[in-house]
Design a protein around this motif. Structure first.
Motif, PDB file in Angstrom:
ATOM      1  N   ILE A   1      15.491 -49.988 -10.442  1.00  0.00           N
ATOM      2  CA  ILE A   1      15.904 -49.632  -8.372  1.00  0.00           C
ATOM      3  C   ILE A   1      17.162 -50.482  -7.986  1.00  0.00           C
ATOM      4  O   ILE A   1      17.574 -49.716  -6.680  1.00  0.00           O
ATOM      5  CB  ILE A   1      14.084 -49.876  -8.071  1.00  0.00           C
ATOM      6  CG1 ILE A   1      13.469 -48.486  -7.773  1.00  0.00           C
ATOM      7  CG2 ILE A   1      14.252 -50.503  -6.444  1.00  0.00           C
ATOM      8  CD1 ILE A   1      11.837 -49.066  -7.629  1.00  0.00           C
ATOM      9  N   GLY A   2      16.811 -51.348  -8.259  1.00  0.00           N
ATOM     10  CA  GLY A   2      17.891 -52.939  -7.907  1.00  0.00           C
ATOM     11  C   GLY A   2      19.280 -51.920  -8.332  1.00  0.00           C
ATOM     12  O   GLY A   2      20.022 -52.759  -7.611  1.00  0.00           O
ATOM     13  N   LEU A   3      19.261 -51.809  -9.303  1.00  0.00           N
ATOM     14  CA  LEU A   3      20.741 -50.677  -9.982  1.00  0.00           C
ATOM     15  C   LEU A   3      21.608 -49.950  -9.063  1.00  0.00           C
ATOM     16  O   LEU A   3      22.448 -49.660  -8.520  1.00  0.00           O
ATOM     17  CB  LEU A   3      20.986 -50.473 -12.263  1.00  0.00           C
ATOM     18  CG  LEU A   3      21.683 -49.936 -11.994  1.00  0.00           C
ATOM     19  CD1 LEU A   3      23.594 -50.817 -12.098  1.00  0.00           C
ATOM     20  CD2 LEU A   3      21.856 -49.022 -13.455  1.00  0.00           C
ATOM     21  N   PHE A   4      19.789 -49.203  -8.596  1.00  0.00           N
ATOM     22  CA  PHE A   4      20.436 -47.554  -7.822  1.00  0.00           C
ATOM     23  C   PHE A   4      21.314 -48.465  -6.175  1.00  0.00           C
ATOM     24  O   PHE A   4      22.389 -48.154  -6.079  1.00  0.00           O
ATOM     25  CB  PHE A   4      19.579 -47.381  -7.978  1.00  0.00           C
ATOM     26  CG  PHE A   4      19.739 -45.897  -6.726  1.00  0.00           C
ATOM     27  CD1 PHE A   4      19.192 -45.855  -5.197  1.00  0.00           C
ATOM     28  CD2 PHE A   4      20.650 -44.617  -7.197  1.00  0.00           C
ATOM     29  CE1 PHE A   4      19.515 -45.146  -4.489  1.00  0.00           C
ATOM     30  CE2 PHE A   4      20.543 -43.797  -5.632  1.00  0.00           C
ATOM     31  CZ  PHE A   4      20.318 -44.280  -4.638  1.00  0.00           C
ATOM     32  N   ASP A   5      20.768 -49.069  -5.890  1.00  0.00           N
ATOM     33  CA  ASP A   5      20.641 -50.246  -5.120  1.00  0.00           C
ATOM     34  C   ASP A   5      21.753 -50.563  -4.720  1.00  0.00           C
ATOM     35  O   ASP A   5      22.648 -51.170  -3.532  1.00  0.00           O
ATOM     36  CB  ASP A   5      19.926 -51.066  -4.855  1.00  0.00           C
ATOM     37  CG  ASP A   5      19.775 -52.120  -2.897  1.00  0.00           C
ATOM     38  OD1 ASP A   5      20.534 -52.819  -3.203  1.00  0.00           O
ATOM     39  OD2 ASP A   5      19.751 -51.027  -1.880  1.00  0.00           O
ATOM     40  N   ALA A   6      22.598 -51.451  -5.818  1.00  0.00           N
ATOM     41  CA  ALA A   6      23.567 -52.345  -6.081  1.00  0.00           C
ATOM     42  C   ALA A   6      24.420 -51.457  -6.291  1.00  0.00           C
ATOM     43  O   ALA A   6      25.909 -51.738  -5.705  1.00  0.00           O
ATOM     44  CB  ALA A   6      23.767 -52.712  -7.729  1.00  0.00           C
ATOM     45  N   GLY A   7      24.625 -50.081  -7.080  1.00  0.00           N
ATOM     46  CA  GLY A   7      25.673 -49.332  -6.548  1.00  0.00           C
ATOM     47  C   GLY A   7      25.870 -48.024  -5.243  1.00  0.00           C
ATOM     48  O   GLY A   7      27.123 -48.675  -4.607  1.00  0.00           O
ATOM     49  N   LEU A   8      25.128 -48.358  -4.587  1.00  0.00           N
ATOM     50  CA  LEU A   8      24.489 -47.920  -3.203  1.00  0.00           C
ATOM     51  C   LEU A   8      25.585 -48.896  -2.031  1.00  0.00           C
ATOM     52  O   LEU A   8      26.216 -48.822  -1.437  1.00  0.00           O
ATOM     53  CB  LEU A   8      23.083 -48.147  -2.487  1.00  0.00           C
ATOM     54  CG  LEU A   8      23.024 -47.008  -1.791  1.00  0.00           C
ATOM     55  CD1 LEU A   8      24.154 -45.689  -1.563  1.00  0.00           C
ATOM     56  CD2 LEU A   8      22.282 -46.691  -0.439  1.00  0.00           C
ATOM     57  N   LEU A   9      25.043 -50.176  -1.656  1.00  0.00           N
ATOM     58  CA  LEU A   9      25.375 -50.753  -1.369  1.00  0.00           C
ATOM     59  C   LEU A   9      27.023 -51.124  -1.895  1.00  0.00           C
ATOM     60  O   LEU A   9      27.974 -51.140  -0.608  1.00  0.00           O
ATOM     61  CB  LEU A   9      25.991 -52.792  -1.572  1.00  0.00           C
ATOM     62  CG  LEU A   9      23.801 -52.604  -0.968  1.00  0.00           C
ATOM     63  CD1 LEU A   9      23.034 -54.462  -1.079  1.00  0.00           C
ATOM     64  CD2 LEU A   9      24.381 -52.694   0.748  1.00  0.00           C
ATOM     65  N   GLY A  10      27.322 -51.635  -2.697  1.00  0.00           N
ATOM     66  CA  GLY A  10      29.104 -50.813  -3.396  1.00  0.00           C
ATOM     67  C   GLY A  10      29.411 -49.536  -2.315  1.00  0.00           C
ATOM     68  O   GLY A  10      30.350 -49.980  -2.474  1.00  0.00           O
ATOM     69  N   ALA A  11      29.098 -48.535  -2.961  1.00  0.00           N
ATOM     70  CA  ALA A  11      29.539 -47.389  -2.342  1.00  0.00           C
ATOM     71  C   ALA A  11      29.149 -47.682  -0.642  1.00  0.00           C
ATOM     72  O   ALA A  11      30.799 -47.132  -0.421  1.00  0.00           O
ATOM     73  CB  ALA A  11      28.932 -46.644  -2.923  1.00  0.00           C
TER      74      ALA A  11
END
Lengths: 423, 69
Positions: free
Chosen positions: A290-300
């Motif tokens: 979940i953290g990895l998905f959220d990190a990617g989303l924030l970056g995007a």
């Protein structure tokens, strides 16, 4: 004034200050937490697996370094009311302006692809097909901006920043040895094995992920779009400082997780770490994914805006999140085009994703020197900055940071492109 | 029918490209004079930075081509 009156008065003052901070807060926290994007989390996960807690002290050092650089963008944006791309054009002419703009667009688009790689990898752990992930992300990011209101976008982004703190409970779940963290992690030292090529590579990867050129462009444009004034610079600095603390905290806790349970395991990306941890503790692996998905989303979220703002500033389009879609058509068109095309690349069978991941880090090195050097030069321009120009201490700190980063990033780029050349 | 669509599309693309070229020229003209005053030493350093970055870009392009091949 009696004691109770004084207490009430002081409480009112603190409450007013907190409310004012709450209004100004946003760009600094968002950019710093988004700095821990999919690539960043992968770097921290790999660092923890490779070196345990040995590089925690280095991550903590990077926090103030990121603060010093990002703080300059707050002053520059608040005083000049220009984004970074426009500032470079205005200050240094068309060659440097176009170099920075084209480089930024390319780096941002490639980084956006790596964010989608991270997000699809994270969601594939839950057996969600990449197409569904890409469409879902485009939908979320579209909904965030479609209302034409910067504040709405910011509050949603801050929510995702809060989700990024998921690594903190993860670190508590693994129950690391506190004494081990304190002795191995917080005292600066070179781990057993000495200063190897691999150690240098990881140092550079951590620097590269903590100080990314898109952050400079993003925060300055966000400061302008939010309407932060010169009188708000103090709170903008506080916002950036708190953000830099968050970035260090998330990075450190991520390293603690993999450093405790995956020490010595060869990890190529954070999704692989999540899968490995899923085998040890289902909740841990789930939270990491979940953290990895959220990190990617924030970056995007941040990277796509950084490009759109930069393009809009230079071409003179309406380029504010406060503008409705029909008022700023090109701004939103560019935003969605970058998003959709980056997502589409990830879905192409046989797309050279490893090559893209390799090159994005190196291409970022071509943008970093110019953006740092120009940032410092513009902050020393008394004519435009007035009393907010860099003082002596800030110049010494920032010039040292910029020089060291430029030299080390160059070495990193060369060693990435030509492995073994620096042995 | 196909020829008509092609002709309309190519006119649209040509128009778009022409528009972009004129916008780029206007931007170059607008920002032709740098506003940040720099000392001679800084100007020399920026010249070196220009060469350094172009060399780095050149190495990148070379590496990309060799990898693709």
């Amino acid at each position: 004034m009696n004691f109770w009156a004084r207490l009430f008065y002081n409480w009112r003052r603190v409450w007013k200050a907190l409310k004012l901070y709450g209004i100004i807060a946003g760009p600094g926290i968002i950019v710093m937490v988004a700095d821990n994007d999919a690539g960043g989390i992968t770097t921290y996960a790999a660092t923890g697996a490779k070196f345990g807690y040995s590089l925690l002290w280095f991550l903590i050092l990077l926090g103030p370094i990121a603060f010093f650089i990002q703080e300059m963008t707050v002053r520059l944006g608040a005083v000049t009311k220009r984004g970074h791309a426009e500032s470079i054009f205005h200050g240094f002419g068309p060659f440097w302006g176009w170099f920075s703009l084209v480089d930024l667009i390319l780096v941002d688009w490639l980084t956006l692809i790596t964010e989608f790689i991270g997000m699809t990898a994270a969601m594939s752990i839950f057996h969600v097909p990449p197409l569904v992930t890409v469409l879902f992300v485009i939908l979320i990011m579209g909904m965030m901006i479609v209302r034409g209101n910067y504040w709405t976008w910011e509050k949603i982004a801050l929510f995702f920043c809060a989700v990024n703190l998921v690594y903190i409970p993860c670190a508590f779940i693994v129950r690391p040895s506190i004494s081990n963290i304190l002795s191995n992690g917080l005292i600066p030292h070179i781990p057993a094995g000495g200063f190897t090529n691999s150690f240098f590579f990881f140092l550079m990867a951590n620097i590269g992920t903590t100080i990314a050129p898109w952050m400079v462009f993003f925060q300055q444009s966000a400061v302008v779009d939010k309407g932060i004034q010169e009188k708000d610079i103090f709170w903008g600095r506080i916002d950036t400082f708190i953000g830099s603390m968050f970035t260090v905290i998330v990075a450190a806790f991520c390293i603690i997780v993999t450093g405790t349970l995956l020490r010595g395991v060869d990890i190529r990306d954070a999704a692989e770490a999540a899968v490995q941890l899923m085998g040890i503790n289902k909740y841990l692996g789930t939270l990491l994914a979940i953290g990895l998905f959220d990190a990617g989303l924030l970056g995007a979220i941040c990277i796509s805006l950084a490009s759109s703002w930069a393009f809009g500033e230079v071409f003179g389009w309406a380029h504010s999140l406060n503008s409705k879609i029909r008022e700023a058509q090109w701004f939103y068109a560019f935003y969605f085009f970058a998003l959709v095309s980056a997502g589409a690349v990830v879905l192409i069978p046989g797309a050279p994703l490893v090559l893209i991941t390799l090159f994005v880090q190196v291409i970022a090195v071509t943008l970093l020197p110019a953006s740092l050097v120009f940032l410092i030069l513009m902050l020393n321009n008394k004519e435009s900055m007035g009393k907010y120009k860099n003082n002596v201490f800030q110049n010494i700190a920032n010039v040292t940071i910029a020089a060291v980063i430029i030299v080390l990033s160059t070495m990193y780029a060369i060693s990435t492109l030509f492995p073994g050349i620096l042995r | 029918m196909g020829e008509m669509i092609f002709s309309v599309l190519s006119r649209r693309i040509a128009g778009f490209v022409g528009n972009m070229v004129s916008q780029i020229s206007a931007i170059n003209k607008k920002y032709a004079t740098p506003h940040v005053k720099t000392t001679p030493a800084v100007r020399v350093a920026l010249v070196f930075l220009r060469f350094y970055l172009l060399a780095l870009v050149g190495i990148l392009v070379y590496k990309f081509i060799t990898l693709v091949h």
